[in-house]
Design a protein around this motif. Structure first.
Motif, short mmCIF file in Angstrom:
data_model
loop_
_atom_site.label_atom_id
_atom_site.label_comp_id
_atom_site.label_asym_id
_atom_site.label_seq_id
_atom_site.Cartn_x
_atom_site.Cartn_y
_atom_site.Cartn_z
N ILE A 67 0.87 -1.18 0.00
CA ILE A 67 0.00 0.00 0.00
C ILE A 67 0.90 1.23 0.00
O ILE A 67 1.67 1.45 0.95
N VAL A 68 0.84 2.02 -1.07
CA VAL A 68 1.68 3.22 -1.22
C VAL A 68 0.77 4.34 -1.70
O VAL A 68 0.26 4.29 -2.82
N LYS A 69 0.56 5.37 -0.87
CA LYS A 69 -0.41 6.39 -1.22
C LYS A 69 -0.13 7.67 -0.43
O LYS A 69 0.84 7.75 0.31
N ASP A 70 -1.01 8.63 -0.61
CA ASP A 70 -0.93 9.85 0.19
C ASP A 70 -1.30 9.55 1.64
O ASP A 70 -2.05 8.61 1.93
N ASN A 71 -0.80 10.36 2.54
CA ASN A 71 -1.00 10.13 3.96
C ASN A 71 -2.48 10.23 4.34
O ASN A 71 -3.13 11.25 4.09
N HIS A 72 -3.01 9.18 4.93
CA HIS A 72 -4.38 9.19 5.47
C HIS A 72 -4.59 7.92 6.28
O HIS A 72 -3.88 6.92 6.12
N TRP A 73 -5.60 7.96 7.14
CA TRP A 73 -5.91 6.82 8.01
C TRP A 73 -6.39 5.61 7.22
O TRP A 73 -6.38 4.49 7.74
N ASP A 74 -6.79 5.79 5.98
CA ASP A 74 -7.24 4.63 5.21
C ASP A 74 -6.10 3.67 4.90
O ASP A 74 -6.34 2.55 4.41
N TYR A 75 -4.85 4.04 5.18
CA TYR A 75 -3.77 3.05 5.21
C TYR A 75 -4.16 1.88 6.10
O TYR A 75 -3.99 0.71 5.73
N ASP A 76 -4.66 2.19 7.30
CA ASP A 76 -5.00 1.13 8.24
C ASP A 76 -6.28 0.40 7.85
O ASP A 76 -6.42 -0.80 8.11
N LEU A 243 -9.07 12.76 12.87
CA LEU A 243 -7.87 12.36 12.15
C LEU A 243 -7.43 13.50 11.24
O LEU A 243 -8.23 14.02 10.46
N VAL A 244 -6.17 13.88 11.35
CA VAL A 244 -5.62 14.99 10.58
C VAL A 244 -4.46 14.49 9.74
O VAL A 244 -3.55 13.83 10.26
N THR A 245 -4.47 14.82 8.45
CA THR A 245 -3.43 14.36 7.54
C THR A 245 -2.47 15.46 7.12
O THR A 245 -1.35 15.18 6.71
N GLY A 246 -2.89 16.71 7.20
CA GLY A 246 -2.07 17.82 6.73
C GLY A 246 -1.34 18.52 7.85
O GLY A 246 -1.50 18.18 9.04
N GLN A 247 -0.54 19.51 7.50
CA GLN A 247 0.24 20.24 8.50
C GLN A 247 0.03 21.75 8.40
O GLN A 247 0.87 22.52 8.86
N ASP A 248 -1.09 22.16 7.84
CA ASP A 248 -1.41 23.58 7.75
C ASP A 248 -2.25 23.97 8.96
O ASP A 248 -3.40 23.53 9.09
N PRO A 249 -1.72 24.77 9.88
CA PRO A 249 -2.48 25.10 11.10
C PRO A 249 -3.77 25.84 10.80
O PRO A 249 -4.77 25.63 11.50
N ASP A 250 -3.79 26.70 9.80
CA ASP A 250 -5.02 27.44 9.48
C ASP A 250 -6.10 26.52 8.95
O ASP A 250 -7.29 26.73 9.21
#
Length: 531
Positions: A67-76, A243-250
């Motif tokens: 499994i190789v994809k963008d960061n998200h909880w659906d990995y699990d 669940l948070v995948t990004g790193q933009d505080p705003d």
């Protein structure tokens, strides 16, 4: 409820009536039409649906599914779906360099690869064809020649769950990869679920999850830590999970204000990126009673900002130290008083605390002879734990080289104090010459609040090169000169922005890549034998 079979985890939680509300910062990549609000029962149905699609694509019991994809909880969720049909999921970060991904897939030789068209194209532009090392490729977003579309596999019968022995391989996760190509670590149900996740399902006083809690997890979901967390968090049935995948505080601020968290677990790098939220009026961290960090130490200014942002009377910060191969090895708790300005030096973030009671043992040994050293002496840190994984995929010799009887070589240098606590000095491969690079980095960050991160790149025969990260890539030379008074001799700093630093999927600095880029050399003061 205690977790056991990850293939039916969501089904069992739904059958027990767990009514946790799950909120996402963006829809799942595997179900973009399903929105950002989910129930446990809805997720159980989604895992079943994904299991049917993986089986329709040809995955069979015993097959490896990458499994190789963008960061998200659906990995699990995808991993649980693969486990359900008896396959062996391997979660690989989509943030890995193309050459590293290609090598890991060569070692895995998966029967099935689940990925996105964007990742395939990104790797192809870098000269790596991910399809060459896999049997069948399923795309999450459309279809390309030689691939199957996930959407085209829907509507198939849901296969019955396949049980496996507790000591059979359950999941494959890779290490952070700060020193090169990550290792692929195999864990079993006994090691990652029985010895780790079950330990977290106890409702400990003060730090245990309560039914009224709102959990926030902002992590790298391709790593074994979140697979373990998924097992324990679902079984503890809190009121909400965000669940948070990004790193933009705003971008994340409105989501957190909608349901302010009471327990926060995040990557150290994410804590740094979200730190501006701690200074805002009515901060979204006002109800937090427990912060949790793993993967790497969090520097004192960041600890201080979050603990002060909480309006709870006595919030705690629980810092865990461990490895993908072993799970958590030590715990340390920080309080407002412990990280306040002027606190004793022993309160620093590099003091990792004591070994997990009844779970881990630790010793410090001479790096050359491996003979045990008395407390207070610096050396290599060895650990003993029943949660240690089974192997490295494709690197049996490397795995064997890090075992010394029943002890495991962490590759870290540290000191065991009289009270049993451990102070981390450096990774052996990244160590400084007669001083701790990590401690010096902490001192710089503590003295210069405008510095988001400081990284020392040590090399033989010359002072270390400090790489200083600031918001705009600038730093007042006079401020720097004042800050380094009393510290070991350093070269003039290189000042960069956050995005100019090569990082792993967990936000750690890829020191080797950074060293080669800035200095043109790869040698370090360490041997690198235990990376």
């Amino acid at each position: 409820m205690k977790p056991h079979d990850m293939g039916v985890l969501f089904d069992e939680c739904a059958e027990r009536g767990h009514d946790t509300v799950i909120r996402l910062d963006r829809p799942f990549d595997i179900a973009p039409e399903s929105g950002t609000a989910h129930s446990v029962a809805g997720l159980a149905a989604l895992v079943q649906d994904m299991a049917s699609r993986l089986a329709a694509a040809g995955a069979r019991p015993g097959d490896r599914v990458a499994i190789v994809k963008d960061n998200h909880w659906d990995y699990d969720l995808l991993a649980c779906a693969a486990v359900r049909i008896g396959a062996l999921p391997a979660q690989l970060s989509g943030d890995l360099p193309a050459d590293a991904l290609g090598l890991l897939l060569e070692r895995l030789r998966p029967a099935l690869l689940v990925t996105s068209s964007g990742l395939l194209e990104r790797c192809r532009t870098e000269g790596i064809d991910l399809l060459s090392a896999t049997g069948v490729c399923v795309l999450l977003d459309g279809e390309l020649p030689g691939t199957l579309a996930l959407e085209a596999l829907q509507g198939r019968p849901v296969p019955a769950p396949r049980r496996r022995h507790d000591d059979e391989p359950l999941i494959i996760n890779h290490t952070s990869g700060t020193t090169g190509v990550p290792k692929l670590v195999v864990h079993s149900t006994r090691t990652i679920i029985g010895k780790l996740a079950r330990f977290e399902t106890v409702r400990y006083p003060k730090i245990g999850v309560r039914r009224g809690d709102t959990l926030l997890n902002a992590s790298a979901f391709s790593h074994g830590r979140t697979f373990c967390w998924t097992a324990s968090a679902l079984c503890l049935a809190p009121r909400r999970i965000t669940l948070v995948t990004g790193q933009d505080p705003d971008a994340v601020d409105p989501l957190l204000r909608e349901a302010p968290p009471t327990i926060v677990e995040a990557l150290p790098a994410t804590f740094v990126r979200f730190r501006p939220l701690t200074a805002r009026l009515d901060t979204p961290f006002r109800d937090v009673r427990l912060y949790i960090s793993t993967y790497d130490a969090v520097h004192p200014p960041t600890l201080r900002a979050y603990l002060q942002a909480s309006r709870v009377r006595a919030p705690l910060w629980m810092q865990g130290w461990g490895q993908t191969e072993t799970g958590p090895l030590t715990f340390r708790f920080h309080t407002r008083r412990a990280v306040a300005d002027g606190a004793p030096a022993g309160a620093g973030a590099r003091n990792l605390g004591r070994p997990v009671p009844f779970k881990t043992r630790l010793r410090v040994v001479d790096a050359d002879t491996l003979a045990p050293l008395p407390r207070g002496r610096e050396g290599l840190v060895l650990v003993r734990t029943a949660a240690r994984g089974l192997a490295y995929v494709g690197e049996d010799g490397r795995w064997a080289a890090k075992q010394h009887g029943t002890w495991w070589n962490t590759g870290d240098l540290g000191v065991r104090h009289r009270d049993g606590s451990v102070r981390l000095l450096d990774r052996e491969v990244d160590r400084g010459h007669r001083f701790s690079c990590l401690a010096t980095e902490d001192a710089v960050e503590d003295r210069l609040p405008e510095v988001l991160e400081c990284v020392l790149l040590a090399a033989p025969g010359e002072p270390p090169l400090p790489v200083v990260v600031t918001a705009d890539g600038t730093l007042d030379p006079a401020r720097w000169a004042e800050a380094v008074v009393g510290l070991p001799a350093l070269r003039p700093p290189t000042v960069l922005t956050w995005d100019e630093i090569p990082r792993t999927g967990t936000g750690k600095v890829r020191r080797g890549a950074l060293r080669r880029r800035l200095t043109g050399r790869a040698d370090t003061c360490g041997s690198g034998r235990w990376t």
